[in-house]
Scaffold this active site. Structure first.
Site, PDB file in Angstrom:
ATOM      1  N   HIS A 187      -6.772  -3.955 -20.277  1.00  0.00           N
ATOM      2  CA  HIS A 187      -8.019  -4.238 -21.000  1.00  0.00           C
ATOM      3  C   HIS A 187      -8.890  -5.175 -20.164  1.00  0.00           C
ATOM      4  O   HIS A 187      -8.425  -5.763 -19.191  1.00  0.00           O
ATOM      5  CB  HIS A 187      -7.719  -4.889 -22.356  1.00  0.00           C
ATOM      6  CG  HIS A 187      -7.056  -6.215 -22.215  1.00  0.00           C
ATOM      7  ND1 HIS A 187      -5.683  -6.351 -22.085  1.00  0.00           N
ATOM      8  CD2 HIS A 187      -7.567  -7.476 -22.127  1.00  0.00           C
ATOM      9  CE1 HIS A 187      -5.398  -7.634 -21.938  1.00  0.00           C
ATOM     10  NE2 HIS A 187      -6.518  -8.341 -21.962  1.00  0.00           N
ATOM     11  N   HIS A 245     -12.352  -8.696 -15.398  1.00  0.00           N
ATOM     12  CA  HIS A 245     -11.265  -8.108 -14.617  1.00  0.00           C
ATOM     13  C   HIS A 245     -10.284  -7.422 -15.556  1.00  0.00           C
ATOM     14  O   HIS A 245     -10.338  -7.611 -16.771  1.00  0.00           O
ATOM     15  CB  HIS A 245     -10.529  -9.201 -13.827  1.00  0.00           C
ATOM     16  CG  HIS A 245      -9.826 -10.171 -14.707  1.00  0.00           C
ATOM     17  ND1 HIS A 245     -10.483 -11.215 -15.338  1.00  0.00           N
ATOM     18  CD2 HIS A 245      -8.529 -10.239 -15.108  1.00  0.00           C
ATOM     19  CE1 HIS A 245      -9.619 -11.890 -16.075  1.00  0.00           C
ATOM     20  NE2 HIS A 245      -8.418 -11.321 -15.961  1.00  0.00           N
TER      21      HIS A 245
END
Length: 188
Positions: free
Chosen positions: A37, A120
């Protein structure tokens, strides 16, 4: 108490590309594909009544669909790397959405996030990986890229306590998925 964070989910095509990164580094603890995620806001451990307030605040955040691009790899931790990540190209819609999450959490009464937002996807935890091996891995994979994908919602996740968090549970998606009325309460 429940540990919460908000994030963008990774679609299958991009997750498949990320999964191909998950090899070739001894001592890495690879993140499960379903747990990949892009964190928007780490909330932390909160009481159940605060979780309800968080849910209400998140439900008010508008989301216009936008594209996300994954590119490059890197690490957090410097001389003692502790996480390996795939980068997310910053965009204005992503910056705005993350800012709305931060504002909503402050309105609920949470302390401001002190870390700068660095979008990220964590692909591994690096507790036992040698720093020189991490450097070689990054050099070998620094041209990583995945196909662009469109997001039009975000998710409130819960995590178990401790280091590494997963497996994560999607508690609610915003905007909420449309379900037939008889299934909303689990009675259908």
């Amino acid at each position: 108490m429940i540990r919460l964070f908000t994030a963008l989910e990774i679609p299958d095509e991009a997750a498949e590309k990320l999964a191909r990164l998950q090899q070739g580094l001894e001592g890495a603890r690879w993140i499960e594909r379903g747990d990949l995620h892009i964190t928007l806001r780490f909330i932390g451990d909160v009481a159940e009544n605060i979780a309800s307030d968080i849910d209400a605040a998140l439900a008010e955040i508008p989301v216009a669909p936008f594209e996300v691009e994954l590119e490059g790899v890197g690490e957090f931790g410097g001389a003692r790397p502790n996480a390996l990540w795939a980068g997310v190209r910053m965009s204005e819609p992503l910056r705005v959405l993350q800012g709305r999450h931060e504002s909503a959490m402050r309105r609920v009464g949470l302390k401001p996030e002190t870390r700068k937002f660095h979008p990220h996807v964590t692909v591994a935890r690096l507790g036992r990986a040698a720093p020189e091996d991490v450097g070689r891995y990054i050099a070998a994979n620094n041209l990583f890229a995945a196909p662009r994908f469109t997001v039009g919602r975000f998710t409130l996740f819960s995590a178990r306590g401790g280091t590494g968090g997963g497996p994560y549970v999607a508690e609610r998606r915003y905007p909420e998925d449309e379900w037939p009325e008889n299934l909303r309460d689990g009675d259908g």
